[in-house]
Design a protein around this motif. Structure first.
Motif, PDB file in Angstrom:
ATOM      1  N   TYR A   1     -11.744   5.487  -2.358  1.00 44.45           N
ATOM      2  CA  TYR A   1     -12.188   4.539  -1.332  1.00 44.45           C
ATOM      3  C   TYR A   1     -11.005   3.718  -0.815  1.00 44.45           C
ATOM      4  O   TYR A   1     -10.866   3.507   0.397  1.00 44.45           O
ATOM      5  CB  TYR A   1     -13.253   3.619  -1.922  1.00 44.45           C
ATOM      6  CG  TYR A   1     -13.894   2.689  -0.906  1.00 44.45           C
ATOM      7  CD1 TYR A   1     -15.013   3.092  -0.189  1.00 44.45           C
ATOM      8  CD2 TYR A   1     -13.372   1.419  -0.673  1.00 44.45           C
ATOM      9  CE1 TYR A   1     -15.604   2.238   0.740  1.00 44.45           C
ATOM     10  CE2 TYR A   1     -13.948   0.567   0.250  1.00 44.45           C
ATOM     11  CZ  TYR A   1     -15.074   0.986   0.951  1.00 44.45           C
ATOM     12  OH  TYR A   1     -15.640   0.136   1.877  1.00 44.45           O
ATOM     13  N   ALA A   2     -10.151   3.270  -1.731  1.00 50.64           N
ATOM     14  CA  ALA A   2      -8.968   2.512  -1.323  1.00 50.64           C
ATOM     15  C   ALA A   2      -8.045   3.366  -0.459  1.00 50.64           C
ATOM     16  O   ALA A   2      -7.473   2.885   0.531  1.00 50.64           O
ATOM     17  CB  ALA A   2      -8.222   1.993  -2.556  1.00 50.64           C
ATOM     18  N   GLY A   3      -7.910   4.643  -0.830  1.00 49.00           N
ATOM     19  CA  GLY A   3      -7.084   5.542  -0.024  1.00 49.00           C
ATOM     20  C   GLY A   3      -7.661   5.753   1.364  1.00 49.00           C
ATOM     21  O   GLY A   3      -6.921   5.777   2.356  1.00 49.00           O
ATOM     22  N   GLY A   4      -8.987   5.909   1.460  1.00 52.73           N
ATOM     23  CA  GLY A   4      -9.625   6.060   2.765  1.00 52.73           C
ATOM     24  C   GLY A   4      -9.459   4.826   3.621  1.00 52.73           C
ATOM     25  O   GLY A   4      -9.196   4.914   4.828  1.00 52.73           O
ATOM     26  N   LEU A   5      -9.585   3.656   2.995  1.00 49.95           N
ATOM     27  CA  LEU A   5      -9.406   2.397   3.727  1.00 49.95           C
ATOM     28  C   LEU A   5      -7.963   2.269   4.218  1.00 49.95           C
ATOM     29  O   LEU A   5      -7.720   1.783   5.333  1.00 49.95           O
ATOM     30  CB  LEU A   5      -9.768   1.226   2.820  1.00 49.95           C
ATOM     31  CG  LEU A   5     -10.060  -0.121   3.495  1.00 49.95           C
ATOM     32  CD1 LEU A   5     -11.233   0.004   4.448  1.00 49.95           C
ATOM     33  CD2 LEU A   5     -10.343  -1.181   2.441  1.00 49.95           C
ATOM     34  N   ALA A   6      -7.009   2.727   3.407  1.00 45.59           N
ATOM     35  CA  ALA A   6      -5.600   2.681   3.815  1.00 45.59           C
ATOM     36  C   ALA A   6      -5.345   3.612   5.001  1.00 45.59           C
ATOM     37  O   ALA A   6      -4.604   3.259   5.929  1.00 45.59           O
ATOM     38  CB  ALA A   6      -4.705   3.061   2.637  1.00 45.59           C
ATOM     39  N   LEU A   7      -5.946   4.802   4.998  1.00 47.11           N
ATOM     40  CA  LEU A   7      -5.820   5.722   6.132  1.00 47.11           C
ATOM     41  C   LEU A   7      -6.373   5.093   7.405  1.00 47.11           C
ATOM     42  O   LEU A   7      -5.762   5.150   8.479  1.00 47.11           O
ATOM     43  CB  LEU A   7      -6.561   7.028   5.840  1.00 47.11           C
ATOM     44  CG  LEU A   7      -5.900   8.034   4.913  1.00 47.11           C
ATOM     45  CD1 LEU A   7      -6.839   9.201   4.662  1.00 47.11           C
ATOM     46  CD2 LEU A   7      -4.591   8.536   5.511  1.00 47.11           C
ATOM     47  N   LEU A   8      -7.550   4.496   7.277  1.00 46.00           N
ATOM     48  CA  LEU A   8      -8.215   3.880   8.424  1.00 46.00           C
ATOM     49  C   LEU A   8      -7.356   2.751   9.004  1.00 46.00           C
ATOM     50  O   LEU A   8      -7.099   2.702  10.216  1.00 46.00           O
ATOM     51  CB  LEU A   8      -9.577   3.361   7.984  1.00 46.00           C
ATOM     52  CG  LEU A   8     -10.569   2.844   9.012  1.00 46.00           C
ATOM     53  CD1 LEU A   8     -11.986   2.919   8.440  1.00 46.00           C
ATOM     54  CD2 LEU A   8     -10.270   1.401   9.399  1.00 46.00           C
ATOM     55  N   VAL A   9      -6.927   1.839   8.136  1.00 45.76           N
ATOM     56  CA  VAL A   9      -6.122   0.705   8.592  1.00 45.76           C
ATOM     57  C   VAL A   9      -4.789   1.188   9.159  1.00 45.76           C
ATOM     58  O   VAL A   9      -4.302   0.669  10.176  1.00 45.76           O
ATOM     59  CB  VAL A   9      -5.902  -0.292   7.441  1.00 45.76           C
ATOM     60  CG1 VAL A   9      -4.907  -1.375   7.840  1.00 45.76           C
ATOM     61  CG2 VAL A   9      -7.225  -0.920   7.035  1.00 45.76           C
ATOM     62  N   GLY A  10      -4.203   2.206   8.529  1.00 46.48           N
ATOM     63  CA  GLY A  10      -2.951   2.751   9.033  1.00 46.48           C
ATOM     64  C   GLY A  10      -3.097   3.328  10.432  1.00 46.48           C
ATOM     65  O   GLY A  10      -2.225   3.139  11.296  1.00 46.48           O
ATOM     66  N   GLY A  11      -4.203   4.024  10.687  1.00 43.29           N
ATOM     67  CA  GLY A  11      -4.444   4.561  12.017  1.00 43.29           C
ATOM     68  C   GLY A  11      -4.606   3.483  13.062  1.00 43.29           C
ATOM     69  O   GLY A  11      -4.105   3.596  14.187  1.00 43.29           O
ATOM     70  N   VAL A  12      -5.303   2.398  12.693  1.00 42.41           N
ATOM     71  CA  VAL A  12      -5.490   1.289  13.634  1.00 42.41           C
ATOM     72  C   VAL A  12      -4.163   0.591  13.915  1.00 42.41           C
ATOM     73  O   VAL A  12      -3.826   0.289  15.078  1.00 42.41           O
ATOM     74  CB  VAL A  12      -6.519   0.289  13.076  1.00 42.41           C
ATOM     75  CG1 VAL A  12      -6.602  -0.939  13.961  1.00 42.41           C
ATOM     76  CG2 VAL A  12      -7.894   0.939  12.973  1.00 42.41           C
ATOM     77  N   LEU A  13      -3.374   0.326  12.867  1.00 46.51           N
ATOM     78  CA  LEU A  13      -2.097  -0.369  13.052  1.00 46.51           C
ATOM     79  C   LEU A  13      -1.091   0.493  13.814  1.00 46.51           C
ATOM     80  O   LEU A  13      -0.173  -0.050  14.452  1.00 46.51           O
ATOM     81  CB  LEU A  13      -1.524  -0.771  11.703  1.00 46.51           C
ATOM     82  CG  LEU A  13      -2.333  -1.827  10.925  1.00 46.51           C
ATOM     83  CD1 LEU A  13      -1.650  -2.158   9.617  1.00 46.51           C
ATOM     84  CD2 LEU A  13      -2.506  -3.090  11.767  1.00 46.51           C
ATOM     85  N   LEU A  14      -1.253   1.807  13.761  1.00 46.05           N
ATOM     86  CA  LEU A  14      -0.376   2.691  14.531  1.00 46.05           C
ATOM     87  C   LEU A  14      -0.522   2.413  16.023  1.00 46.05           C
ATOM     88  O   LEU A  14       0.460   2.474  16.776  1.00 46.05           O
ATOM     89  CB  LEU A  14      -0.709   4.151  14.224  1.00 46.05           C
ATOM     90  CG  LEU A  14       0.171   5.208  14.908  1.00 46.05           C
ATOM     91  CD1 LEU A  14       1.630   5.039  14.495  1.00 46.05           C
ATOM     92  CD2 LEU A  14      -0.326   6.610  14.552  1.00 46.05           C
ATOM     93  N   LEU A  15      -1.739   2.103  16.451  1.00 43.81           N
ATOM     94  CA  LEU A  15      -1.952   1.746  17.851  1.00 43.81           C
ATOM     95  C   LEU A  15      -1.244   0.447  18.202  1.00 43.81           C
ATOM     96  O   LEU A  15      -0.701   0.289  19.300  1.00 43.81           O
ATOM     97  CB  LEU A  15      -3.453   1.607  18.147  1.00 43.81           C
ATOM     98  CG  LEU A  15      -4.267   2.887  18.179  1.00 43.81           C
ATOM     99  CD1 LEU A  15      -5.727   2.556  18.453  1.00 43.81           C
ATOM    100  CD2 LEU A  15      -3.752   3.838  19.250  1.00 43.81           C
TER     101      LEU A  15
END
Length: 332
Positions: free
Chosen positions: A302-316
């Motif tokens: 779950y923590a890894g999925g949340l990190a992927l999600l946040v990373g994708g948003v911050l990439l924008l």
């Protein structure tokens, strides 16, 4: 002694899981327009409940409404159409009601990642409505967000636990949540102090504060729904929770508007979404004991999925599209 304590903790977790499954197997809930019922009407049944999927559907609907509302406001402003702008405002405002209703059916940690879907839907609507070109970085960011949401979803708890009024009243004073609340308040205070001094990271402080307030608002919305479903009296329970929603919602909008007014929205909005999703998921998971039912493997995934999600948003936020002249003026 440590091994015995671990076995006792595992047994306690299994007992809580069994109790939650029993509740789900004897209750079937459907959507209700009555807020006094917590936006759901439950009846006793013998088969397993699938009401959690109603919560997922409502969370996706809320993201669609929010994205469409924001884009209609942009279209209305560009065309000078008050009707289109008003329609966008109505859709965006109604998003909060639908979000509040979704929390009545599913755990907050399960629904929180869907908040980032607004950015994915915006990627679909932006080209036909505004003539914007889809860049390669947009596709990479979208892929990260989708992967993160899917990972969180597959490792979340689908158990919608029904609690008594006494159990609900005990949630805010649990030591684990008190520690989280103190840490969050400290982070918000430090960010506010830095923004007041006009530091170099002020552009990030405003969306961070707004995201923290938004996460608290979402938690309060779910909590008032749980209280209403448990038959809590208007005074003091529902009144306090309702006041918290009013304070958090207005404060979030005020802080976010100040941030967008001073800095580029192409940076502020993605950072806000990332912070909101993070604080919403973690705060809800701690407050409502969602994480207590996770295995260590689930917690890591779950923590890894949340990190992927946040990373994708911050990439924008790190690679914003070309800005209009007004946006460039604010950024400078």
């Amino acid at each position: 002694a440590r091994s015995l304590a671990r076995r006792e903790a595992d047994a306690d977790r299994e007992a809580r899981t069994a109790d939650a499954k029993t509740i789900m197997a004897t209750q079937e809930c459907s959507f209700s327009l009555n807020p006094l019922e917590g936006f759901r009407h439950c009846v006793e049944v013998v088969e397993e409940s699938n009401s959690v999927y109603i919560g997922i559907a409502l969370a996706i609907l809320a993201s669609c409404m929010n994205c469409l509302g924001i884009n209609l406001q942009k279209v209305g402003s560009r065309r000078g159409s008050a009707m289109i702008t008003t329609l966008g405002l109505v859709l965006a405002s109604a998003t909060g009601v639908v979000d509040m209703a979704s929390f009545a059916f599913a755990p907050q940690s399960l629904l929180a990642p869907f908040g980032a879907c607004t950015l994915v839907l915006n990627l679909i609507l932006a080209p036909p409505l505004h003539g914007q070109q889809i860049r390669r970085v947009d596709l990479v960011s979208t892929a990260l967000v989708v992967a993160g949401v899917a990972t969180c979803l597959s490792n979340s708890s689908f158990e919608a636990v029904t609690r008594t009024l006494d159990e609900l009243r005990a949630l805010p004073v649990r030591p684990a949540y008190v520690r989280w609340a103190v840490g969050l308040a400290t982070a918000v205070g430090l960010a506010a102090a830095h923004a007041a001094r006009g530091g170099r990271l002020s552009a990030l402080c405003f969306p961070l504060i707004a995201g923290a307030l938004g996460g608290c608002n979402a938690l309060s919305a779910k909590f008032i729904g749980e209280l209403a479903g448990a038959g809590a009296p208007l005074l003091p329970d529902l009144a306090i929770a309702g006041a918290a929603i009013a304070v958090f919602a207005t404060s979030q909008l005020a802080v976010l508007n100040v941030g967008i007014g001073r800095y580029s929205s192409l940076v502020v909005v993605p950072v806000f979404v990332a912070c909101f999703v993070t604080f919403n998921a973690v705060g809800g998971g701690i407050f409502f004991l969602d994480f207590a039912k996770f295995t260590p493997e689930q917690m890591q995934a779950y923590a890894g999925g949340l990190a992927l999600l946040v990373g994708g948003v911050l990439l924008l936020a790190a690679t914003p599209a070309e800005e209009p002249a007004a946006e460039k003026a604010k950024a400078s």
